[in-house]
Design a protein around this motif. Structure first.
Motif, mmCIF file in Angstrom:
data_model
loop_
_atom_site.group_PDB
_atom_site.id
_atom_site.type_symbol
_atom_site.label_atom_id
_atom_site.label_comp_id
_atom_site.label_asym_id
_atom_site.label_seq_id
_atom_site.Cartn_x
_atom_site.Cartn_y
_atom_site.Cartn_z
ATOM 1 N N VAL A 290 6.437 -19.417 52.184
ATOM 2 C CA VAL A 290 5.875 -20.743 51.881
ATOM 3 C C VAL A 290 4.867 -21.143 52.956
ATOM 4 O O VAL A 290 3.738 -21.558 52.655
ATOM 5 C CB VAL A 290 7.004 -21.796 51.762
ATOM 6 N N THR A 291 5.243 -21.016 54.207
ATOM 7 C CA THR A 291 4.401 -21.456 55.327
ATOM 8 C C THR A 291 3.117 -20.645 55.415
ATOM 9 O O THR A 291 2.024 -21.214 55.565
ATOM 10 C CB THR A 291 5.194 -21.359 56.645
ATOM 11 N N LEU A 292 3.231 -19.323 55.334
ATOM 12 C CA LEU A 292 2.033 -18.482 55.393
ATOM 13 C C LEU A 292 1.116 -18.763 54.208
ATOM 14 O O LEU A 292 -0.106 -18.834 54.368
ATOM 15 C CB LEU A 292 2.424 -17.004 55.434
ATOM 16 N N SER A 293 1.683 -18.953 53.029
ATOM 17 C CA SER A 293 0.879 -19.232 51.835
ATOM 18 C C SER A 293 0.122 -20.552 51.962
ATOM 19 O O SER A 293 -1.074 -20.629 51.638
ATOM 20 C CB SER A 293 1.768 -19.261 50.592
ATOM 21 N N VAL A 294 0.810 -21.582 52.424
ATOM 22 C CA VAL A 294 0.152 -22.884 52.585
ATOM 23 C C VAL A 294 -0.925 -22.807 53.665
ATOM 24 O O VAL A 294 -2.029 -23.338 53.493
ATOM 25 C CB VAL A 294 1.181 -24.002 52.876
ATOM 26 N N ALA A 295 -0.636 -22.128 54.764
ATOM 27 C CA ALA A 295 -1.641 -21.981 55.831
ATOM 28 C C ALA A 295 -2.878 -21.268 55.311
ATOM 29 O O ALA A 295 -4.016 -21.684 55.588
ATOM 30 C CB ALA A 295 -1.044 -21.222 57.023
ATOM 31 N N GLN A 296 -2.684 -20.202 54.541
ATOM 32 C CA GLN A 296 -3.827 -19.475 53.998
ATOM 33 C C GLN A 296 -4.636 -20.350 53.042
ATOM 34 O O GLN A 296 -5.871 -20.322 53.065
ATOM 35 C CB GLN A 296 -3.347 -18.193 53.313
ATOM 36 N N GLN A 297 -3.943 -21.144 52.243
ATOM 37 C CA GLN A 297 -4.648 -22.054 51.342
ATOM 38 C C GLN A 297 -5.427 -23.110 52.127
ATOM 39 O O GLN A 297 -6.589 -23.390 51.819
ATOM 40 C CB GLN A 297 -3.653 -22.741 50.398
ATOM 41 N N MET A 298 -4.787 -23.683 53.136
ATOM 42 C CA MET A 298 -5.443 -24.724 53.939
ATOM 43 C C MET A 298 -6.663 -24.185 54.673
ATOM 44 O O MET A 298 -7.669 -24.885 54.803
ATOM 45 C CB MET A 298 -4.449 -25.294 54.967
ATOM 46 N N LEU A 299 -6.547 -22.938 55.163
ATOM 47 C CA LEU A 299 -7.624 -22.348 55.957
ATOM 48 C C LEU A 299 -8.632 -21.585 55.097
ATOM 49 O O LEU A 299 -9.652 -21.123 55.606
ATOM 50 C CB LEU A 299 -7.028 -21.438 57.038
ATOM 51 N N GLY A 300 -8.332 -21.452 53.812
ATOM 52 C CA GLY A 300 -9.265 -20.812 52.895
ATOM 53 C C GLY A 300 -9.410 -19.309 53.093
ATOM 54 O O GLY A 300 -10.501 -18.771 52.882
ATOM 55 N N THR A 301 -8.316 -18.648 53.469
ATOM 56 C CA THR A 301 -8.389 -17.206 53.680
ATOM 57 C C THR A 301 -7.042 -16.545 53.423
ATOM 58 O O THR A 301 -5.995 -17.132 53.687
ATOM 59 C CB THR A 301 -8.841 -16.866 55.113
ATOM 60 N N TRP A 302 -7.082 -15.321 52.938
ATOM 61 C CA TRP A 302 -5.864 -14.542 52.757
ATOM 62 C C TRP A 302 -5.514 -13.792 54.036
ATOM 63 O O TRP A 302 -4.434 -13.232 54.159
ATOM 64 C CB TRP A 302 -6.012 -13.558 51.598
ATOM 65 N N ASP A 303 -6.444 -13.765 55.003
ATOM 66 C CA ASP A 303 -6.264 -13.007 56.243
ATOM 67 C C ASP A 303 -6.316 -13.935 57.449
ATOM 68 O O ASP A 303 -7.396 -14.315 57.898
ATOM 69 C CB ASP A 303 -7.346 -11.933 56.338
ATOM 70 N N LEU A 304 -5.151 -14.287 57.955
ATOM 71 C CA LEU A 304 -5.093 -15.197 59.107
ATOM 72 C C LEU A 304 -5.505 -14.520 60.416
ATOM 73 O O LEU A 304 -5.482 -15.154 61.466
ATOM 74 C CB LEU A 304 -3.681 -15.781 59.238
ATOM 75 N N GLY A 305 -5.913 -13.273 60.334
ATOM 76 C CA GLY A 305 -6.423 -12.562 61.508
ATOM 77 C C GLY A 305 -7.858 -12.125 61.321
ATOM 78 O O GLY A 305 -8.347 -11.238 62.002
ATOM 79 N N GLY A 306 -8.543 -12.767 60.391
ATOM 80 C CA GLY A 306 -9.913 -12.379 60.067
ATOM 81 C C GLY A 306 -10.903 -12.657 61.183
ATOM 82 O O GLY A 306 -10.611 -13.381 62.146
ATOM 83 N N PRO A 307 -12.103 -12.094 61.055
ATOM 84 C CA PRO A 307 -13.149 -12.268 62.064
ATOM 85 C C PRO A 307 -13.463 -13.738 62.319
ATOM 86 O O PRO A 307 -13.548 -14.532 61.393
ATOM 87 C CB PRO A 307 -14.363 -11.561 61.448
ATOM 88 N N VAL B 226 4.893 -11.144 56.853
ATOM 89 C CA VAL B 226 4.354 -11.249 58.213
ATOM 90 C C VAL B 226 3.292 -10.171 58.429
ATOM 91 O O VAL B 226 2.194 -10.444 58.918
ATOM 92 C CB VAL B 226 5.485 -11.136 59.263
ATOM 93 N N ILE B 227 3.610 -8.948 58.043
ATOM 94 C CA ILE B 227 2.681 -7.833 58.235
ATOM 95 C C ILE B 227 1.357 -8.091 57.512
ATOM 96 O O ILE B 227 0.286 -7.886 58.078
ATOM 97 C CB ILE B 227 3.314 -6.513 57.762
ATOM 98 N N TRP B 228 1.426 -8.549 56.260
ATOM 99 C CA TRP B 228 0.210 -8.684 55.464
ATOM 100 C C TRP B 228 -0.555 -9.975 55.717
ATOM 101 O O TRP B 228 -1.687 -10.125 55.261
ATOM 102 C CB TRP B 228 0.542 -8.581 53.967
ATOM 103 N N SER B 229 0.027 -10.924 56.435
ATOM 104 C CA SER B 229 -0.587 -12.247 56.596
ATOM 105 C C SER B 229 -1.781 -12.290 57.536
ATOM 106 O O SER B 229 -2.621 -13.171 57.420
ATOM 107 C CB SER B 229 0.455 -13.234 57.116
#
Length: 163
Positions: free
Chosen positions: A53-70, A91-94
């Motif tokens: 839930v937390t990772l999904s909401v964070a990705q939606q809020m930040l507009g990215t599927w990769d929280l480690g992106g450039p 965790v691995i894929w986030s």
């Protein structure tokens, strides 16, 4: 971590889910992105664990599927216990860069009756190989106090096959 633990307690006390919570933070500044909680029973959704839930909401809020992106800050997931087998994969894929947990081991399973699933023997090493650092043991006893309270509350332990 203290805020995550507080939300884990509030979640089961208010009947809105299990005793698990997680938060995504900017690792270097400590800035909170989002806190999420387990929503399995109220949503009737086995994958609605706090980490997912937390990772999904964070990705939606930040507009990215990769929280480690450039160009992104290093994000950290803070959880009130070691991820289960499903959440480990999330965790691995986030894309997060670090994981902070209150504790690991089988204490939560023993105290609450949850089945956290099979984890790789060297799960921390596997995360480290993927560039995710792990800090274990932050406010462990505070987290265990919540799990004991959950057990004593008589709330539902949602194991589809009872372990």
């Amino acid at each position: 971590m203290r805020t995550v633990i507080r939300f884990s307690r509030l979640n089961f006390e208010r009947g809105t889910g299990g005793p698990f919570a997680a938060g995504v933070f900017e690792r270097d500044t400590g800035k909170l992105v989002v806190i999420g909680v387990n929503r399995v029973t109220p949503l009737g959704c086995s994958s609605a664990h706090a980490e997912v839930v937390t990772l999904s909401v964070a990705q939606q809020m930040l507009g990215t599927w990769d929280l480690g992106g450039p160009g992104m800050p290093a994000y950290q997931l803070v959880v009130n216990w070691r991820p289960c087998a499903m959440c480990y994969g999330a965790v691995i894929w986030s894309g997060i860069r670090s994981l902070v947990i209150a504790g690991s081991g089988e204490d939560v399973e023993r105290v609450t009756g949850f089945d956290e699933g099979p984890m790789p023997a060297d799960w921390i090493g596997e995360l480290t190989k993927r560039g995710i650092t792990v800090q274990d043991g932050l406010l462990r006893e505070e987290a265990m106090t919540v799990f004991r309270a959950f057990r004593d509350s008589g709330a539902v332990v949602y194991n589809a096959r009872k372990g």
